[in-house]
Design an enzyme around this catalytic site. Structure first.
Site, PDB file in Angstrom:
ATOM      1  N   GLY A 216       0.822  -1.211   0.000  1.00 25.69           N
ATOM      2  CA  GLY A 216       0.000   0.000   0.000  1.00 25.69           C
ATOM      3  C   GLY A 216       0.848   1.249   0.000  1.00 25.69           C
ATOM      4  O   GLY A 216       2.050   1.193  -0.283  1.00 25.69           O
ATOM      5  N   ASN A 217       0.235   2.364   0.277  1.00 23.72           N
ATOM      6  CA  ASN A 217       0.984   3.618   0.364  1.00 23.72           C
ATOM      7  C   ASN A 217       0.347   4.498   1.428  1.00 23.72           C
ATOM      8  O   ASN A 217      -0.684   4.146   2.004  1.00 23.72           O
ATOM      9  CB  ASN A 217       1.045   4.310  -1.005  1.00 23.72           C
ATOM     10  CG  ASN A 217      -0.334   4.627  -1.535  1.00 23.72           C
ATOM     11  OD1 ASN A 217      -1.038   5.457  -0.974  1.00 23.72           O
ATOM     12  ND2 ASN A 217      -0.741   3.939  -2.593  1.00 23.72           N
ATOM     13  N   ARG A 218       0.958   5.644   1.672  1.00 24.61           N
ATOM     14  CA  ARG A 218       0.547   6.463   2.827  1.00 24.61           C
ATOM     15  C   ARG A 218      -0.591   7.437   2.523  1.00 24.61           C
ATOM     16  O   ARG A 218      -0.935   8.253   3.361  1.00 24.61           O
ATOM     17  CB  ARG A 218       1.760   7.243   3.340  1.00 24.61           C
ATOM     18  CG  ARG A 218       2.796   6.356   4.002  1.00 24.61           C
ATOM     19  CD  ARG A 218       3.996   7.167   4.452  1.00 24.61           C
ATOM     20  NE  ARG A 218       3.616   8.276   5.300  1.00 24.61           N
ATOM     21  CZ  ARG A 218       4.370   9.351   5.510  1.00 24.61           C
ATOM     22  NH1 ARG A 218       5.544   9.437   4.930  1.00 24.61           N
ATOM     23  NH2 ARG A 218       3.966  10.312   6.308  1.00 24.61           N
TER      24      ARG A 218
END
Ligand code: CTP
Length: 410
Positions: A216-218
């Site tokens: 995922g990412n932030r």
């Protein structure tokens, strides 16, 4: 101009109805924010009929649009007329007890007040000191006229006649480099996105690795959701495709929840065709695991290699299938490095992506992700800077929408 007209509780409120009418006749967009007390003199229906806009007083109406902030942010100029002694005092102490007080604290626009009260109140040392404080803060004060007051008394304290108020307002606007000529309601209206369909992707995709893990990412979705709230407040019909966003969305905004980049691509592909503006604010994974295990991968003491394959570039697909007149907006979260600055990377991406606008976002610990201020440079398809701005995600949202509106052929 977008004029925010604050009306406070004095008998002279009736004269301000003519100010609102004149501003509208001159082609300006007027939003009246009456205080509760002022409604005893002139009712909400009068303001709404004269301006064609809602005339709310309470901070807790239309909360999801964060109107208490956005009204102030979007105003080109603010006029408070009549301004009672009590209201001047509340301005001095920075009180945010209603929508007007909030809007005044949130605005960077020139603020003009037209006090009106009995002569004794106008000359009272408290009022004199309050006016001096406001002047020192850069507030413009239109001096009250002399003449007959509400009762049998007369003296300074009368609200100037409507045409004099409008002339004074225009003079102040001009001295602040505002264009007082008739404005284009499509660009300078409060509801300038009325009838416009907007599709916005928000959040960050998750690509499954196994039954419990993902890549995922932030991205939190705050900027995409701020865009949705801002567009809704400006009258658009908004659909958000939310990738793993835990935030709530305001009423009247359609929401489609997705998880992976493939689901996001499907959802966007299905609805973008009908939209006037498409905004890709989501952080989309560039790669996903070639295959995801349906069970949890166990560690076996050896290094684990994941094979990643490229995902679809959704923005590129949207640009390819763009219909005439549609405005497509991309985002680019960049960090500079030895090989290039944030702007250089942004320019290259604008040219490569071919979107009408690319919102370039310098990301770091305090700027960019989450509910923190944002700082953006907006580039056109040729990589030229068309706007820059920083502030809350809602302020940035309005800036992006201003640029999109300017490119809409309606
Ligand atoms: N984007 C997209 N599909 C992808 C990757 C990105 O639609 N598979 C969109 C994003 O929503 C954003 C824009 O493309 O609007 C730029 O995203 P960004 O991650 O900055 O750029 P990339 O194209 O992924 O390029 P790179 O990661 O190499 O900088």
């Amino acid at each position: 101009m977008r004029v925010l007209l604050g009306v406070t509780g004095g008998i002279a409120a009736y004269k301000v109805a003519l100010v609102a009418r004149r501003l509208k006749e001159d082609g300006h967009s007027v939003r009246v924010v009456p205080t509760e007390a002022s409604l005893k003199f002139v009712g909400r229906a009068t303001w709404e009929a004269l301006t064609g806009e809602p005339a709310r007083s309470d901070t807790f109406e239309n909360v999801p649009s964060v109107e208490h902030i956005s009204l102030g942010q979007r105003a080109d100029i603010v006029l408070v007329a009549p301004a009672t002694a009590d209201f001047l005092a509340s301005m001095v102490s920075g009180e945010a007890r209603d929508l007007l007080g909030n809007a005044l604290l949130a605005t960077h626009a020139p603020v003009v007040v037209a006090p009106a009260m009995h002569t004794e109140m106008w000359r009272h040392p408290a009022t004199t000191a309050n006016v001096a404080t406001l002047l020192a803060r850069g507030v413009h004060v239109i001096e009250p006229a002399s003449g007959r007051l509400t009762g049998s008394d007369s003296g300074p304290g009368r609200l100037p006649e409507p045409e004099d108020l409008v002339a004074a307002l225009y003079a102040i606007a001009q001295s602040s480099q505002l264009d007082v000529g008739a404005s284009n309601p499509a660009e300078h209206g409060w509801g300038d996105l009325g009838g416009c369909r907007i599709v916005i992707s928000a959040g960050g995709t998750r690509e499954p690795v196994d039954a419990v893990r993902f890549l995922g990412n932030r991205s939190s979705g705050h900027q995409g959701f701020a865009l949705a709230e801002a567009a809704r407040e400006r009258g658009a019909d908004v659909t958000v495709v939310a990738a793993n966003v835990v935030l709530p969305l305001g009423e009247g905004i359609a929401r489609i929840d997705v998880e992976t980049s493939a689901q996001l691509a499907d959802a966007m592909g299905g609805i973008a065709g009908d939209a006037d503006v498409v905004i890709m604010a989501a952080a989309v994974a560039d790669y996903r695991p070639a295959s995801a295990s349906t069970t949890k991968i166990k560690k076996d003491g050896k290094a684990l290699t994941l094979e990643l394959v490229e995902t679809e570039d959704i923005l590129a697909s949207l640009v390819t299938s763009k219909r005439p007149g549609q405005v497509v907006v991309g985002f680019a979260a960049e960090t500079g490095d030895d090989a290039g600055s944030v702007l250089e990377y942004g320019r290259a991406k604008a040219l490569q992506k071919g979107a009408d606008l690319l919102v370039l976002n310098a990301v770091g610990e305090t700027v960019g992700f989450g509910n923190v201020p944002n700082s953006v440079t907006i580039l056109d398809g040729a990589g030229d800077v068309v706007a820059t701005g920083s502030g809350s995600k809602l302020a940035v949202a309005h800036l992006v929408l201003d640029q999109a509106v300017a490119r809409l052929k309606r």
